[in-house]
Design an enzyme around this catalytic site. Sequence first.
Site, PDB file in Angstrom:
ATOM      1  N   LEU A   1     -20.009 -25.699 -22.740  1.00  0.00           N
ATOM      2  CA  LEU A   1     -19.569 -27.078 -22.615  1.00  0.00           C
ATOM      3  C   LEU A   1     -20.779 -27.986 -22.448  1.00  0.00           C
ATOM      4  O   LEU A   1     -21.763 -27.611 -21.812  1.00  0.00           O
ATOM      5  CB  LEU A   1     -18.653 -27.245 -21.397  1.00  0.00           C
ATOM      6  CG  LEU A   1     -17.311 -26.512 -21.412  1.00  0.00           C
ATOM      7  CD1 LEU A   1     -16.571 -26.755 -20.102  1.00  0.00           C
ATOM      8  CD2 LEU A   1     -16.461 -26.953 -22.590  1.00  0.00           C
TER       9      LEU A   1
ATOM     10  N   ASP B   1       0.826  -1.212   0.000  1.00  0.00           N
ATOM     11  CA  ASP B   1       0.000   0.000   0.000  1.00  0.00           C
ATOM     12  C   ASP B   1       0.862   1.265   0.000  1.00  0.00           C
ATOM     13  O   ASP B   1       0.512   2.268  -0.635  1.00  0.00           O
ATOM     14  CB  ASP B   1      -0.938   0.009   1.208  1.00  0.00           C
ATOM     15  CG  ASP B   1      -1.982  -1.090   1.147  1.00  0.00           C
ATOM     16  OD1 ASP B   1      -2.250  -1.584   0.032  1.00  0.00           O
ATOM     17  OD2 ASP B   1      -2.524  -1.459   2.203  1.00  0.00           O
TER      18      ASP B   1
ATOM     19  N   LYS C   1     -14.553 -26.686 -12.029  1.00  0.00           N
ATOM     20  CA  LYS C   1     -15.432 -25.783 -12.783  1.00  0.00           C
ATOM     21  C   LYS C   1     -15.935 -24.707 -11.824  1.00  0.00           C
ATOM     22  O   LYS C   1     -16.804 -24.972 -10.995  1.00  0.00           O
ATOM     23  CB  LYS C   1     -16.599 -26.545 -13.399  1.00  0.00           C
ATOM     24  CG  LYS C   1     -17.495 -25.677 -14.269  1.00  0.00           C
ATOM     25  CD  LYS C   1     -18.619 -26.497 -14.876  1.00  0.00           C
ATOM     26  CE  LYS C   1     -19.474 -25.634 -15.785  1.00  0.00           C
ATOM     27  NZ  LYS C   1     -20.120 -24.512 -15.060  1.00  0.00           N
TER      28      LYS C   1
ATOM     29  N   CYS D   1     -46.600 -22.233  24.243  1.00  0.00           N
ATOM     30  CA  CYS D   1     -47.162 -21.968  25.574  1.00  0.00           C
ATOM     31  C   CYS D   1     -48.125 -20.798  25.621  1.00  0.00           C
ATOM     32  O   CYS D   1     -48.789 -20.574  26.640  1.00  0.00           O
ATOM     33  CB  CYS D   1     -46.039 -21.743  26.585  1.00  0.00           C
ATOM     34  SG  CYS D   1     -45.159 -20.173  26.360  1.00  0.00           S
TER      35      CYS D   1
END
Length: 678
Positions: free
Chosen positions: A87, A41, A120, A416
Amino acid sequence: MAKLSEKEARAEIDALSEKLHYHNYRYYTLDDPEIPDQEYDRMLRRLQDLEDGFPALRRDDSPTRRVGAPPLESFEEARHIQPMLSLDNAFNDEEVRDFDRRVRERLNWKKRLAYACEPKLDGVAVSLVYRDGVLERAATRGDGRTGENITANVRTIRAVPLRLRGDDYPPEVEVRGEIYMPREGFERLNREAREKGDKGFVNPRNAAAGSLRQLDSRITARRPLAIFAYGVGEVRDWTLPDRHSLVLERLKDWGLPVNPLVEVAEDLAGCLDYYDRVAGRRDSLAYDIDGVVYKVDDLGLQRRLGTVARAPRWALARKFPAEEARTTLLDVEFQVGRTGAVTPVARLEPVFVGGVTVSNATLHNRDEIDRLGVRIGDSVIVRRAGDVIPQIVRAVVSERPENTRAIEFPDHCPVCGSPVEQAGDEAVMRCSGGLVCAAQRKEALEHFASRRAMDIDGLGEKIVDQLVERELVHSPADLYHLSVETLAGLERMAEKSAQNLVDAIEDSKKTTLPRFLYALGIREVGEATARGLANHFGTLEKLRDATEEQLRAVADVGPVVAHFVREFFDSEDNLEVVSALLEAGVHWPAVQPPSEAEQPLRGQTWVLTGSLDAMSRAEAKDRLQQLGARVSGSVSASTDVVVAGPGAGTKLKKAESLDIEVWDEDKFTAFLSEKGLL
């Protein structure tokens, strides 16, 4: 800047540009950085300052161009020199065998046939055109013949070299690759979006695609994108190596990242084995993949095989089971957990996804329902990756039926009937019933009896269900008053089993203070925190009377944990349960603060990254904390050791750039074994 002549500035600009290109190559292509991020940096800032002072000297391949350019009005079309074909897919071994058979028959090939195998990636296919070694144009695949010119955006991706390395490259070459977003970057991007109240991305692929199609490349520059090159298209005035695998090696030499999992299989059996091995590593990788790709390695044989209308005959994608599938949201039910959290659970039309049939999925909380905008009756997309709980990621709003209905979050607990409350900014809704709620009581009892808590062998879910439903147990203290006769009256519980359970309950009375604190189920207090609290305060009484400020003095106890601990001991109901447990005979030896020999890592900071085979990350963290280490989620200059398992990503890279000691799993487990923790 005024003190520099133009000649001096040009020399420094050229030198800094060369260094920055070199360090990008080390970091992204070789995965072997030489300098820390801060040094990189610093050089980049210096180069920016020089270019600001001498704008005419800014090079076309300057690393500073990665910060982005002013917004475009629209993308231009970019016609591919060679079509970017799709493909053909295979979904099982038999279809791969058919592919191999067709290739051999067309070639009349009887010998061993080598295939280049590679993961892939689930990303965005792009074309990168380099002229005289400099990136001239980047384009999306589009329809295969014409894509969109995204050069300004791709220039911002540090992993993409703006200039090829060396001098042995073609005058013009079209590189094909997949731009993707690493999982860690995707999670961070979505977390930041949620904090801003913005909508997140559904998955890393959508995030990558959305980032590449920003008209303002300065936005793309802030997105964590990466690339793997997987081949070449048009090459002019230059002879390619004769094998695809060698082409990939050459791309790597030129500074382009190539997936490290690329291999050459010598026959069909090797291809099938490669699929199984990569599938086994899928969940531990730092990026998403959705299958593997097989390519005939010999380029001469590729040319003989040729292509059909949309796909080459010499390549095949073997897909993994889909991680996303479409189904219908039939209904939403609400479950109540140990801490009272009311969680919406989607009931789905069963669908096969991620290798299993899924009929339920989590919706997390009301905020998530609002974010998704999903309604009962919607067609929805469900995602399941690895062992992750299935979740709904989006609704197909464009095809919403007319009879859908909104998901109504309950005002009262479905178990409940107690009011459901939402505290402060918390997204989770909670039942206010406490142990009055049978659902919370069941979860609390199962947690109390679990192996790492009070370790009551034989007290499982089915027994707890009967004890609660028959009103035999209302709090953990009631367990210690159960008789053999009472337990023998339960379903599937003979007298011998009942006696064994009573004995196990009796044995659990002798415990430790950390186990007892963990067993109480105080929110956000796990095993490591319970151990830290016990070691710090020494007695239950001192912990019970501690202020939030005193609690925060404990290592790894922040304001949230301190608040929940104080809230627990401020409850009269909870204090009554604790007193009843002590009166029932639960006890522990006096806490002895760990010695330096018992905590050899005291004062050290460790980081875990990647996956581990011998244990979960949570278990590894617990063992390190037992030895006195602080376990951090990020790598910094103060980190002492990084434990890196398979799939380790940016944390490992940063550790190496900071010259921090890195252990693999074998070294880590050997160390734990030596300390008696494995």
